[in-house]
Design an enzyme around this catalytic site. Structure first.
Site: not given
Ligand code: AMP
Length: 214
Positions: A13, A88, A127, A161, A172
Site C-alpha cells: 500500500k 481499518r 524490509r 520498523r 498485525r
Molecule cells: P502501518 O504503517 O499502516 O502498517 O501501521 C502501523 C501501525 O500503526 C499499525 O499496526 C497500528 O498499530 C497503527 N495504525 C495505523 N493505521 C491505523 C488505523 N487506521 N487504525 C488503527 N491503528 C492504526
C-alpha cells in the site's frame, strides 16, 4: 479523486501510494506514518499509540479518525487523496464517510491489494529504509547497489520498523483478518471495490491501479 488502498500489512500500500503521489499529484495520507511521527515527537497521541503499535494491535478509532480529519483540513478541496492504512475497521469506514461528506468529498475507488499471507512475512521482516531520505530496501529483494550506502542519497544510516518482526507481523495479520477484511464486502456492495494482484511486480501493480483510476 479520493481513493483507499486496502490490504494486509506488507501488501504494498505504502509503495503504491507514494508512486501515485509522485505521478498524479495526489496526497498520500498514511495513518501509520502519521502515528510513527507522533511517537517520534512524543505528542499525546504518540504516547497513547506507542505500545499498541509495538504490539501490532490497532490504535483507537477515535484517534486515527481524528488525525485523518485534521490532515484533510490542511489540504485544498481539489487535492486528491490516497488513504493508506485507513480505514481499518467498520467504525473507521463509517467515520470516513462522514469526514469526507463534511468536506464536500466523496470516495471514488477502493483498491484491494490481494496477496498471499505467507509471502508477506518474508516481505515485511526483510524490509528497511534509509534513515535520511526514506528510500525503501529489502534484505532479499532490493539491496542497496553498494552495500551499506543509500542509492538515492548516499547516507549510510538505515532503519527498521520496530513492529516489523515476525511475532508482531503475525498479530498485525490477525488484526487485519478480524477487523479490516470485514470492511471489503461493505465497499463491494457499494460498487467501489476493485481487486488487483498484489503479488505481481511493483510496476505491474502500479499499472493495474492506473488502469482503474483512468
Ligand atoms: P502501518 O504503517 O499502516 O502498517 O501501521 C502501523 C501501525 O500503526 C499499525 O499496526 C497500528 O498499530 C497503527 N495504525 C495505523 N493505521 C491505523 C488505523 N487506521 N487504525 C488503527 N491503528 C492504526
Amino acid at each position: 479523486m479520493n481513493i483507499i488502498l486496502l490490504g494486509p500489512p506488507g501488501a504494498g500500500k505504502g509503495t503504491q501510494a507514494s508512486r501515485l503521489q509522485d505521478e498524479r499529484g495526489m496526497v498520500q495520507l498514511s495513518t501509520g506514518d502519521m502515528l510513527r511521527a507522533a511517537v517520534k515527537d512524543g505528542t499525546p497521541v504518540g504516547l497513547k499509540a506507542k505500545a499498541i503499535m509495538e504490539a501490532g494491535e490497532l490504535v483507537s478509532d477515535e484517534i486515527v479518525s481524528g488525525i485523518i480529519g485534521e490532515a484533510l483540513d490542511k489540504l485544498s478541496p481539489e487535492t486528491g487523496v490516497i488513504f493508506d492504512g485507513y480505514p481499518r475497521t467498520a467504525a473507521q469506514a463509517e467515520s470516513l464517510d462522514a469526514i469526507l461528506a463534511a468536506r464536500g468529498r466523496k470516495l471514488d475507488h477502493v483498491i484491494e491489494l490481494a496477496v498471499d499471507e505467507e509471502a508477506l512475512v518474508e516481505r515485511i521482516t526483510g524490509r528497511f529504509t534509509c534513515g535520511n531520505c526514506g528510500e525503501g530496501y529489502h534484505d532479499t529483494f532490493k539491496q542497496p547497489k553498494q552495500a551499506g550506502v543509500c542509492d538515492a542519497c548516499g547516507s549510510t544510516e538505515f532503519k527498521r520498523r520496530p513492529d516489523d518482526n515476525e511475532e508482531t507481523v503475525r498479530t498485525r495479520m490477525t488484526e487485519y483478518r478480524a477487523k479490516t477484511a470485514p470492511i471489503l464486502p461493505i465497499y463491494k456492495s457499494r460498487h467501489l471495490l476493485k481487486k488487483v494482484d498484489g503479488m505481481a511486480a511493483i510496476d505491474v501493480v502500479t499499472s493495474q491501479i492506473e488502469t482503474i483510476l483512468g
